[in-house]
Design a protein around this motif. Structure first.
Motif, PDB file in Angstrom:
ATOM      1  N   MET A 147       0.855  -1.183   0.000  1.00  0.00           N
ATOM      2  CA  MET A 147       0.000   0.000   0.000  1.00  0.00           C
ATOM      3  C   MET A 147       0.892   1.234   0.000  1.00  0.00           C
ATOM      4  SD  MET A 147      -2.795   1.261   2.838  1.00  0.00           S
ATOM      5  CE  MET A 147      -1.669   1.281   4.203  1.00  0.00           C
ATOM      6  N   LYS A 148       0.660   2.127  -0.908  1.00  0.00           N
ATOM      7  CA  LYS A 148       1.454   3.348  -0.993  1.00  0.00           C
ATOM      8  C   LYS A 148       0.789   4.511  -0.272  1.00  0.00           C
ATOM      9  CE  LYS A 148       3.853   2.132  -5.180  1.00  0.00           C
ATOM     10  NZ  LYS A 148       4.229   2.509  -6.525  1.00  0.00           N
ATOM     11  N   GLN A 149      -0.441   4.367   0.092  1.00  0.00           N
ATOM     12  CA  GLN A 149      -1.146   5.445   0.771  1.00  0.00           C
ATOM     13  C   GLN A 149      -0.903   5.383   2.277  1.00  0.00           C
ATOM     14  OE1 GLN A 149      -5.185   4.754  -0.350  1.00  0.00           O
ATOM     15  NE2 GLN A 149      -5.228   2.712   0.469  1.00  0.00           N
ATOM     16  N   SER A 150      -1.195   6.479   2.955  1.00  0.00           N
ATOM     17  CA  SER A 150      -1.048   6.479   4.409  1.00  0.00           C
ATOM     18  C   SER A 150      -2.159   5.619   5.036  1.00  0.00           C
ATOM     19  CB  SER A 150      -1.146   7.907   4.951  1.00  0.00           C
ATOM     20  OG  SER A 150      -2.480   8.382   4.850  1.00  0.00           O
ATOM     21  N   PHE A 151      -1.979   5.283   6.297  1.00  0.00           N
ATOM     22  CA  PHE A 151      -2.983   4.458   6.962  1.00  0.00           C
ATOM     23  C   PHE A 151      -4.315   5.203   7.045  1.00  0.00           C
ATOM     24  CE2 PHE A 151      -4.959   2.105  10.488  1.00  0.00           C
ATOM     25  CZ  PHE A 151      -4.809   0.818   9.996  1.00  0.00           C
ATOM     26  N   GLY A 152      -4.260   6.506   7.280  1.00  0.00           N
ATOM     27  CA  GLY A 152      -5.485   7.305   7.311  1.00  0.00           C
ATOM     28  C   GLY A 152      -6.206   7.315   5.972  1.00  0.00           C
ATOM     29  N   GLU A 153      -5.428   7.423   4.893  1.00  0.00           N
ATOM     30  CA  GLU A 153      -6.024   7.377   3.557  1.00  0.00           C
ATOM     31  C   GLU A 153      -6.623   6.006   3.278  1.00  0.00           C
ATOM     32  OE1 GLU A 153      -3.173  10.582   1.227  1.00  0.00           O
ATOM     33  OE2 GLU A 153      -2.463   8.526   1.503  1.00  0.00           O
ATOM     34  N   TYR A 154      -5.981   4.989   3.808  1.00  0.00           N
ATOM     35  CA  TYR A 154      -6.497   3.622   3.673  1.00  0.00           C
ATOM     36  C   TYR A 154      -7.854   3.500   4.364  1.00  0.00           C
ATOM     37  CZ  TYR A 154      -6.576  -1.510   4.196  1.00  0.00           C
ATOM     38  OH  TYR A 154      -6.920  -2.840   4.179  1.00  0.00           O
ATOM     39  N   ILE A 155      -7.961   4.069   5.548  1.00  0.00           N
ATOM     40  CA  ILE A 155      -9.237   4.045   6.272  1.00  0.00           C
ATOM     41  C   ILE A 155     -10.307   4.781   5.462  1.00  0.00           C
ATOM     42  CG2 ILE A 155     -10.465   4.852   8.337  1.00  0.00           C
ATOM     43  CD1 ILE A 155      -7.850   4.313   9.898  1.00  0.00           C
ATOM     44  N   ARG A 156      -9.944   5.949   4.922  1.00  0.00           N
ATOM     45  CA  ARG A 156     -10.907   6.701   4.099  1.00  0.00           C
ATOM     46  C   ARG A 156     -11.366   5.859   2.910  1.00  0.00           C
ATOM     47  NH1 ARG A 156      -8.169  11.052   2.019  1.00  0.00           N
ATOM     48  NH2 ARG A 156      -8.593  12.311   3.850  1.00  0.00           N
TER      49      ARG A 156
END
Length: 108
Positions: free
Chosen positions: A1-10
């Motif tokens: 995953m290249k996105q941040s964990f917060g972006e993953y949650i979104r």
């Protein structure tokens, strides 16, 4: 995953068509704090990982990998450290597991 964990949650939240308020209620978070997490202004609380996995029917171990990977990446980035620190950390984890296994065998 290249996105941040917060972006993953979104991503998970929007894919499931949940509002910030709806997901916040499931995670016992208010929508403002959840928004800050999604936008990278606040860190997700490790204690809520199990609940997050349940809400989205995710494998907890895979979710932990994403969470801690993000955490380590942030720390390395903020401290301008080399990614060689990850190799050292992996060796230290193996060492700690060996010590723990030895201690457990002594208890038996």
């Amino acid at each position: 995953m290249k996105q941040s964990f917060g972006e993953y949650i979104r991503h998970l939240r929007t894919k499931k068509e949940l509002t910030l308020t709806q997901l916040g209620a499931k995670l016992d978070l208010d929508s403002a704090n959840l928004s800050k997490i999604e936008n990278g202004k606040r860190d997700f609380d490790e204690k809520r990982l199990t609940l997050l996995a349940q809400v989205f029917d995710l494998n907890l171990e895979e979710l932990k990998t994403e969470f801690f990977g993000d955490l380590f990446a942030k720390k390395l980035y903020e401290s301008s450290s080399s990614t060689d620190a990850l190799i050292v950390a992996e060796k230290k984890v193996k060492y700690l597991r060996q010590i723990n296994a030895k201690q457990e065998s002594l208890k038996l």
